[in-house]
Design a protein around this motif. Structure first.
Motif, PDB file in Angstrom:
ATOM      1  N   PHE A  98       0.829  -1.206   0.000  1.00 51.06           N
ATOM      2  CA  PHE A  98       0.000   0.000   0.000  1.00 51.06           C
ATOM      3  C   PHE A  98       0.862   1.255   0.000  1.00 51.06           C
ATOM      4  N   LEU A  99       1.834   1.327   0.901  1.00 50.35           N
ATOM      5  CA  LEU A  99       2.665   2.525   0.997  1.00 50.35           C
ATOM      6  C   LEU A  99       3.537   2.698  -0.247  1.00 50.35           C
ATOM      7  N   THR A 100       4.057   1.600  -0.784  1.00 55.52           N
ATOM      8  CA  THR A 100       4.893   1.689  -1.982  1.00 55.52           C
ATOM      9  C   THR A 100       4.096   2.228  -3.163  1.00 55.52           C
ATOM     10  N   VAL A 101       2.902   1.679  -3.380  1.00 58.57           N
ATOM     11  CA  VAL A 101       2.067   2.136  -4.495  1.00 58.57           C
ATOM     12  C   VAL A 101       1.589   3.570  -4.266  1.00 58.57           C
ATOM     13  N   TYR A 102       1.187   3.881  -3.047  1.00 57.79           N
ATOM     14  CA  TYR A 102       0.667   5.225  -2.743  1.00 57.79           C
ATOM     15  C   TYR A 102       1.745   6.290  -2.957  1.00 57.79           C
ATOM     16  N   ILE A 103       2.939   6.057  -2.423  1.00 61.30           N
ATOM     17  CA  ILE A 103       4.031   7.022  -2.591  1.00 61.30           C
ATOM     18  C   ILE A 103       4.433   7.128  -4.065  1.00 61.30           C
ATOM     19  N   SER A 104       4.465   5.998  -4.759  1.00 62.75           N
ATOM     20  CA  SER A 104       4.839   6.006  -6.172  1.00 62.75           C
ATOM     21  C   SER A 104       3.829   6.782  -7.009  1.00 62.75           C
ATOM     22  N   LEU A 105       2.534   6.623  -6.694  1.00 66.06           N
ATOM     23  CA  LEU A 105       1.506   7.352  -7.435  1.00 66.06           C
ATOM     24  C   LEU A 105       1.629   8.855  -7.248  1.00 66.06           C
ATOM     25  N   ILE A 106       1.854   9.278  -6.012  1.00 68.34           N
ATOM     26  CA  ILE A 106       1.978  10.715  -5.745  1.00 68.34           C
ATOM     27  C   ILE A 106       3.199  11.300  -6.451  1.00 68.34           C
ATOM     28  N   LEU A 107       4.338  10.617  -6.321  1.00 68.41           N
ATOM     29  CA  LEU A 107       5.553  11.124  -6.954  1.00 68.41           C
ATOM     30  C   LEU A 107       5.424  11.144  -8.481  1.00 68.41           C
ATOM     31  N   SER A 108       4.895  10.088  -9.050  1.00 73.98           N
ATOM     32  CA  SER A 108       4.750  10.034 -10.504  1.00 73.98           C
ATOM     33  C   SER A 108       3.752  11.081 -11.001  1.00 73.98           C
ATOM     34  N   TYR A 109       2.692  11.319 -10.229  1.00 79.29           N
ATOM     35  CA  TYR A 109       1.719  12.347 -10.629  1.00 79.29           C
ATOM     36  C   TYR A 109       2.375  13.734 -10.605  1.00 79.29           C
ATOM     37  N   LEU A 110       3.131  14.015  -9.558  1.00 77.34           N
ATOM     38  CA  LEU A 110       3.796  15.313  -9.463  1.00 77.34           C
ATOM     39  C   LEU A 110       4.797  15.504 -10.598  1.00 77.34           C
ATOM     40  N   LEU A 111       5.589  14.477 -10.886  1.00 76.16           N
ATOM     41  CA  LEU A 111       6.600  14.599 -11.934  1.00 76.16           C
ATOM     42  C   LEU A 111       5.973  14.706 -13.317  1.00 76.16           C
ATOM     43  N   THR A 112       4.775  14.128 -13.484  1.00 77.25           N
ATOM     44  CA  THR A 112       4.119  14.146 -14.786  1.00 77.25           C
ATOM     45  C   THR A 112       3.320  15.424 -15.015  1.00 77.25           C
ATOM     46  N   ASN A 113       2.650  15.907 -13.981  1.00 82.94           N
ATOM     47  CA  ASN A 113       1.707  17.016 -14.169  1.00 82.94           C
ATOM     48  C   ASN A 113       2.209  18.362 -13.675  1.00 82.94           C
ATOM     49  N   LYS A 114       3.192  18.363 -12.821  1.00 86.85           N
ATOM     50  CA  LYS A 114       3.720  19.630 -12.313  1.00 86.85           C
ATOM     51  C   LYS A 114       4.769  20.239 -13.237  1.00 86.85           C
ATOM     52  N   HIS A 115       5.340  19.428 -14.126  1.00 86.63           N
ATOM     53  CA  HIS A 115       6.321  19.889 -15.104  1.00 86.63           C
ATOM     54  C   HIS A 115       7.513  20.579 -14.451  1.00 86.63           C
ATOM     55  N   PHE A 117      11.234  21.488 -13.714  1.00 89.31           N
ATOM     56  CA  PHE A 117      12.383  21.586 -14.619  1.00 89.31           C
ATOM     57  C   PHE A 117      13.357  20.431 -14.390  1.00 89.31           C
ATOM     58  N   GLU A 118      13.514  20.038 -13.120  1.00 82.80           N
ATOM     59  CA  GLU A 118      14.475  18.988 -12.784  1.00 82.80           C
ATOM     60  C   GLU A 118      13.816  17.619 -12.662  1.00 82.80           C
ATOM     61  N   ALA A 119      12.670  17.410 -13.334  1.00 82.38           N
ATOM     62  CA  ALA A 119      11.929  16.152 -13.227  1.00 82.38           C
ATOM     63  C   ALA A 119      12.769  14.949 -13.662  1.00 82.38           C
ATOM     64  N   LYS A 120      13.576  15.128 -14.709  1.00 77.69           N
ATOM     65  CA  LYS A 120      14.399  14.015 -15.187  1.00 77.69           C
ATOM     66  C   LYS A 120      15.443  13.612 -14.156  1.00 77.69           C
ATOM     67  N   VAL A 121      15.962  14.593 -13.432  1.00 74.91           N
ATOM     68  CA  VAL A 121      16.935  14.288 -12.379  1.00 74.91           C
ATOM     69  C   VAL A 121      16.272  13.518 -11.256  1.00 74.91           C
ATOM     70  N   TYR A 122      15.070  13.952 -10.845  1.00 74.97           N
ATOM     71  CA  TYR A 122      14.343  13.250  -9.797  1.00 74.97           C
ATOM     72  C   TYR A 122      14.032  11.812 -10.203  1.00 74.97           C
ATOM     73  N   ARG A 123      13.663  11.638 -11.460  1.00 74.02           N
ATOM     74  CA  ARG A 123      13.315  10.298 -11.939  1.00 74.02           C
ATOM     75  C   ARG A 123      14.515   9.356 -11.828  1.00 74.02           C
ATOM     76  N   VAL A 124      15.691   9.864 -12.158  1.00 75.64           N
ATOM     77  CA  VAL A 124      16.902   9.051 -12.034  1.00 75.64           C
ATOM     78  C   VAL A 124      17.205   8.763 -10.567  1.00 75.64           C
ATOM     79  N   LEU A 125      17.067   9.768  -9.711  1.00 79.93           N
ATOM     80  CA  LEU A 125      17.350   9.581  -8.291  1.00 79.93           C
ATOM     81  C   LEU A 125      16.411   8.561  -7.660  1.00 79.93           C
TER      82      LEU A 125
END
Length: 314
Positions: A98-115, A117-125
């Motif tokens: 539950f926590l893994t999916v929930y945290i992953s959904l929030i982070l992926s939503y922010l990186l996808t919809n918030k645009h 600038f450093e989204a690619k760096v966060y994705r690698v990290l």
């Protein structure tokens, strides 16, 4: 009369060439697949079949095996340590996926919809833990939890909470829960990538319509994104839940099931029965493995039965 004969000869020649081509394709597929299939038979199917046979034996791997029938299973259901380990698995299965999916959904939503600038760096990290060996991750968190020079106690002391060299992995009250952060951290990055790629397939018009109606990011996440990603989320839950029941690497490296069995799970207990320093009972370990196999099937059935279905459309 000559034209039909020529047509028939051409058709027969074409059929012969197609038959030869199909034969070559089948031969190529057979040559390409058989090494993997042979490996599956030798290292997956055969060991599982042999484990069924071993579960009816009393055998330490050296002496002559002794057939004991269902004695291993009878003893297993009376073994309190099996149920203690299963209880720990149940605690983990209602928290880690539950926590893994929930945290992953929030982070992926922010990186996808918030645009960002450093989204690619966060994705690698976020993905870095997935390229590290479990041993490396476990040792890193062992250092973080260390009572004398660990990072966690140092950070708590900075904000005014002095734990006085508290060893998180050595206390029964905190050892099991201390395993949650490394288990979740090691899986979040992969599902962030998966969910981000899935979110990119959702038509932007749905979000635009929601924005025009004044929907907040939270509303868009829970009313649009999550329902449309529900089949993928279900698969994520399934893989994580099965991994929690089968896996025991973090427990083995960080605590070895201690203190006093506080972090022992069913997989680790089975491993200890087969390869532990004080026990080499392959028959009993195989019986536990059969029990674990039934549990995994039950978990998959429950997720398939009560989880979201693949019937949502845009």
């Amino acid at each position: 009369m000559g034209v039909p004969e020529a047509v028939q000869a051409h058709t027969a020649r074409k059929g012969s060439l197609m038959s030869k081509s199909n034969t070559q394709k089948r031969l190529f597929v057979l040559l390409a697949v058989w090494p993997c299939f042979l490996g599956y038979l030798l290292f997956n199917l055969y060991p599982n079949i042999v484990s069924v046979y071993y579960s009816f034996l009393e055998w330490n791997g050296i002496s002559e095996p002794k057939f004991v029938g269902l004695d291993n299973f009878v003893y297993m259901f009376q073994d309190k340590y099996v149920w203690r380990a299963l209880y720990h698995n149940l605690l983990l299965i209602v928290t880690v996926p539950f926590l893994t999916v929930y945290i992953s959904l929030i982070l992926s939503y922010l990186l996808t919809n918030k645009h960002y600038f450093e989204a690619k760096v966060y994705r690698v990290l976020f993905f870095v833990p997935n390229i590290l060996a479990i041993v490396v991750i476990a040792l890193l968190w062992a250092f973080i939890y260390d009572g004398s020079y660990g990072m966690l106690n140092a950070l708590l002391k900075v904000i005014g909470i002095d734990m006085n060299e508290y060893y998180w992995l050595a206390e029964k009250s905190t050892a099991l829960w201390a395993l949650l952060p490394p288990m979740i951290w090691s899986g979040v990055g992969l599902y962030v990538i998966i969910f981000m790629n899935a979110m990119k397939t959702i038509p932007s018009s749905l979000y635009e319509a929601a924005i025009l109606e004044g929907a907040s990011h939270t509303t868009r996440l829970f009313k649009i994104t999550i329902p449309l990603l529900s089949p993928i989320i279900r698969i994520g839950f399934l893989f994580l839940a099965l991994g929690v029941f089968k896996g025991f690497e973090f427990m083995l490296i960080l605590t070895n099931g201690g203190p006093s069995g506080a972090t022992e799970v069913i997989g680790l207990y089975m491993f200890s029965m087969a390869f532990g320093s004080t026990s080499h009972n392959y028959g009993y370990a195989s019986a536990i493995g059969m029990f674990l196999f039934v549990i995994l099937i039950a978990v998959k059935w429950i997720i398939d039965r009560f989880g979201p279905k693949d019937n949502l459309e845009y």
